[in-house]
Design an enzyme around this catalytic site. Structure first.
Site, PDB file in Angstrom:
ATOM      1  N   GLU A  91      10.734  -8.265  -3.169  1.00  0.00           N
ATOM      2  CA  GLU A  91      11.196  -6.961  -2.678  1.00  0.00           C
ATOM      3  C   GLU A  91      10.575  -6.794  -1.300  1.00  0.00           C
ATOM      4  OE1 GLU A  91      13.463  -5.674  -6.065  1.00  0.00           O
ATOM      5  OE2 GLU A  91      13.329  -5.081  -3.958  1.00  0.00           O
ATOM      6  N   LEU A  92      11.370  -7.000  -0.259  1.00  0.00           N
ATOM      7  CA  LEU A  92      10.799  -7.182   1.074  1.00  0.00           C
ATOM      8  C   LEU A  92      11.190  -6.050   2.030  1.00  0.00           C
ATOM      9  CD1 LEU A  92      11.376 -11.044   1.269  1.00  0.00           C
ATOM     10  CD2 LEU A  92       9.407  -9.785   0.379  1.00  0.00           C
ATOM     11  N   TRP A 129       0.813  -1.218   0.000  1.00  0.00           N
ATOM     12  CA  TRP A 129       0.000   0.000   0.000  1.00  0.00           C
ATOM     13  C   TRP A 129       0.847   1.268   0.000  1.00  0.00           C
ATOM     14  CZ3 TRP A 129       1.758   2.680   4.037  1.00  0.00           C
ATOM     15  CH2 TRP A 129       2.280   1.977   5.124  1.00  0.00           C
ATOM     16  N   ASN A 130       2.151   1.176   0.304  1.00  0.00           N
ATOM     17  CA  ASN A 130       2.867   2.441   0.561  1.00  0.00           C
ATOM     18  C   ASN A 130       3.220   3.227  -0.681  1.00  0.00           C
ATOM     19  OD1 ASN A 130       4.843   0.555  -0.137  1.00  0.00           O
ATOM     20  ND2 ASN A 130       6.379   1.463   1.222  1.00  0.00           N
ATOM     21  N   CYS A 189      10.260   1.192   2.430  1.00  0.00           N
ATOM     22  CA  CYS A 189      11.156   0.072   2.740  1.00  0.00           C
ATOM     23  C   CYS A 189      12.599   0.510   2.880  1.00  0.00           C
ATOM     24  CB  CYS A 189      11.063  -0.961   1.635  1.00  0.00           C
ATOM     25  SG  CYS A 189      11.463  -0.249   0.035  1.00  0.00           S
ATOM     26  N   SER A 217       5.985  -7.287   2.912  1.00  0.00           N
ATOM     27  CA  SER A 217       6.739  -7.658   4.112  1.00  0.00           C
ATOM     28  C   SER A 217       7.504  -8.953   3.914  1.00  0.00           C
ATOM     29  CB  SER A 217       5.762  -7.835   5.282  1.00  0.00           C
ATOM     30  OG  SER A 217       4.912  -8.945   5.008  1.00  0.00           O
ATOM     31  N   GLU A 266      11.324  -3.524  11.501  1.00  0.00           N
ATOM     32  CA  GLU A 266      11.049  -2.338  10.698  1.00  0.00           C
ATOM     33  C   GLU A 266       9.967  -1.525  11.407  1.00  0.00           C
ATOM     34  OE1 GLU A 266       9.139  -3.485   7.073  1.00  0.00           O
ATOM     35  OE2 GLU A 266      10.555  -2.305   5.931  1.00  0.00           O
ATOM     36  N   LYS A 281      -2.451  -8.193  -7.953  1.00  0.00           N
ATOM     37  CA  LYS A 281      -3.257  -8.001  -6.763  1.00  0.00           C
ATOM     38  C   LYS A 281      -2.646  -6.851  -5.966  1.00  0.00           C
ATOM     39  CE  LYS A 281      -3.060  -9.207  -2.718  1.00  0.00           C
ATOM     40  NZ  LYS A 281      -3.605  -7.879  -2.241  1.00  0.00           N
TER      41      LYS A 281
END
Ligand code: NAD
Ligand SMILES: O=C[C@H](O)CS(=O)(=O)O
Length: 483
Positions: free
Chosen positions: A251-252, A152-153, A285, A230, A382, A176
């Site tokens: 991409e976490l 969402w960011n 992130c 995440s 985080e 999605k």
């Protein structure tokens, strides 16, 4: 022009806007007010989207790379033409300041423009043969149907960073987006259709994340998963992908260190610290999670950093001059409060902020803590909020050990004007990306990604296309021996 024509609340499958029996609410994080009731997609919608992507694949793959590129370039141009409308919609559902949302629209559009050209450079090879009368040929082929899942960011940029590369490579996609921020992805699909993306090439389904995820992961037709989110969910998806041996790009999460050495330009370091810590209210992130400040400069840096933090304007994203918007939801606020309480309980000193903001809701005061220690929760987790925590250190070795003491390895930053130190520290940091005397590193021209538990694969740059291509080797025999 208002963004009403971009405002969609149904799922986009095979070029049609499809309703569902159930709906869910998307809310404005600044006010808590409902923005929309959105069709809640599940396994059925996901499977319909996968089938549509499969059917559209052959013709899209046969298009010339140049022609696919023209569509992507037009899509990028339409995003810029509708920048204000897209930004207004993005701020409404995600909360970031309008100035940042406008920046995200341009950043997102840059990936479509970048891959419009990169797709024309998916070069193959002819290798000097090992066998008389034969030729060794290597080609690159699209992996096929891609399942993409995004956070969402950055509701636009995290999508175009994937769809630009995937479609340039000749793949088709089922996306999605986060159920927190689906409206921007739907708006992107509207512009994609206007740009000439054929029905079924790009599909958007949002709603029941686990059900959609399971359908995508179980499908034999889906040959690639590209996930941004995440580390917890990334690990789940990687396990699920093994059942059908899908290719995976992850991409976490991150836990970026920001090291200020004694020889740093202190004003540049403070400016970089503000930029890399407080962008999107700390919800990126690559935001700094730990400031490591050498003893000799510590007090001067803390003083100047505190002044700059106090000057930050906290306001709803659509308010004039807003610099710090709301956190995405109550859970995000609770995590920030938990990290601050934990740090104070372990001896951290609050220099600025440290409380929910007077605006209420999910607004939190930009905060500066000192006397931080590795035992504190934000040293390992985080935070994803506007909390800056300063650790002291004495030597380069101590700083590097502290910086690397995390399961994550996405980005790191440090300020120094000593060339020998710059090379040494850059090479010893266990991350995918390093900002040296720079606080903002994200760009479409460079490979974005991490190591360790921050993921695998790279997005953007000349490397981003590789994640959507398979190598094929052809040994062509029965030829004359030639000259
Ligand atoms: N490395 C990067 O490029 C990058 C960029 C942005 C955000 N992030 C990370 O994303 C996280 C914040 O985003 P978030 O809260 O949306 O992360 P999240 O992992 O909770 O959700 C990400 C996406 O995964 C979906 N999801 C959740 N559970 C799922 C399941 N069981 N099956 C299928 N899909 C599922 C969500 O609906 C969402 O679309 C942070 O950790 C941040 O560091 C990383
Ligand atoms: O949250 C991290 C995203 O990758 C955003 S950006 O690429 O750093 O702008």
């Amino acid at each position: 022009m208002s963004h009403i024509d971009l405002f969609r609340t149904r799922n986009y499958i095979a070029g049609e806007w499809i309703d569902s029996a159930r709906h869910y609410s998307v809310n404005d994080p600044a006010t808590g007010q409902k923005l929309a009731d959105v069709a809640c997609a599940g396994a059925d919608e996901a499977n319909a989207a996968i089938a549509a992507a499969g059917l559209a694949g052959a013709s899209w793959r046969r298009q010339l790379a140049r022609d696919r590129g023209q569509v992507l370039r037009r899509w990028s141009q339409l995003m810029i033409e509708r920048r204000d409308d897209l930004a207004a919609l993005l701020t409404a559902e995600q909360g970031k300041p309008l100035a940042e949302a406008r920046g995200e629209v341009a950043y997102a559009a840059s990936f479509l423009e970048w891959f419009a050209e990169e797709g024309r450079r998916a070069y193959g090879e002819v290798v000097p043969t090992h066998k008389a009368g034969a030729r060794v040929i290597v080609t690159k082929e699209p992996v096929g149907v891609v399942g993409a899942i995004t956070p969402w960011n950055f509701p636009l940029a995290m999508v175009t960073r994937k769809v630009g590369a995937a479609l340039a490579a000749g793949c088709t996609m089922v996306l999605k987006p986060s159920e927190e921020t689906p409206l921007s992805a739907f708006a992107l699909a509207v512009l994609g259709e206007q740009a000439g993306v054929p029905p079924g090439v790009f599909n958007v389904v949002s709603g029941d994340a686990p059900a959609i995820g399971q359908a995508v992961m179980a499908s034999e037709l889906v040959r690639k998963i590209s996930f941004t989110g995440s580390t917890r969910v990334g690990k789940l998806l990687m396990r699920q992908a093994s059942d059908t041996l899908k290719r995976v790009s992850l991409e976490l999460g991150g836990n970026a260190p920001f090291i200020v050495f004694d020889d740093a330009d202190i004003e540049a370091a403070v400016a970089g610290a503000i930029a890399s810590k407080f962008r999107n209210a700390g919800q990126t992130c690559v935001c700094v999670n730990r400031f490591l400040v050498q003893d000799g400069i510590h007090d001067r840096f803390v003083e100047r950093f505190a002044e700059a933090i106090r000057a930050l304007k906290v306001a709803p994203g659509d308010a004039a001059g807003s610099e710090i918007g709301p956190l995405i939801n109550a859970a995000a606020l609770a995590k920030v409060e938990r990290h601050v309480a934990d740090a104070k309980g372990l001896g951290a000193r609050v220099v600025v902020g440290g409380q929910p903001h007077a605006l209420g809701g999910t607004f939190y005061q930009p905060t500066l803590l000192t006397e931080a220690s590795p035992a504190m929760q934000f040293a390992q987790e985080e935070t994803f909020g506007p909390i800056a925590a300063c650790f002291r250190f004495r030597t380069d070795d101590e700083a590097i050990a502290l910086a690397n003491d995390t399961p994550f390895g996405l980005s790191a930053y440090f300020y120094s004007r000593d060339l020998a130190r710059v090379w040494d520290v850059s090479e010893r940091l266990q991350v995918g990306m390093v900002g040296v005397n720079e606080g903002l590193i994200s760009t479409e021209v460079a490979p974005f990604g991490g190591v360790k538990e921050s993921g695998m694969g790279r997005e953007g740059s000349s490397h981003g296309l590789d994640d959507y291509l398979n190598l094929k080797y052809v040994l062509l025999g029965g030829l004359r021996n030639g000259a």
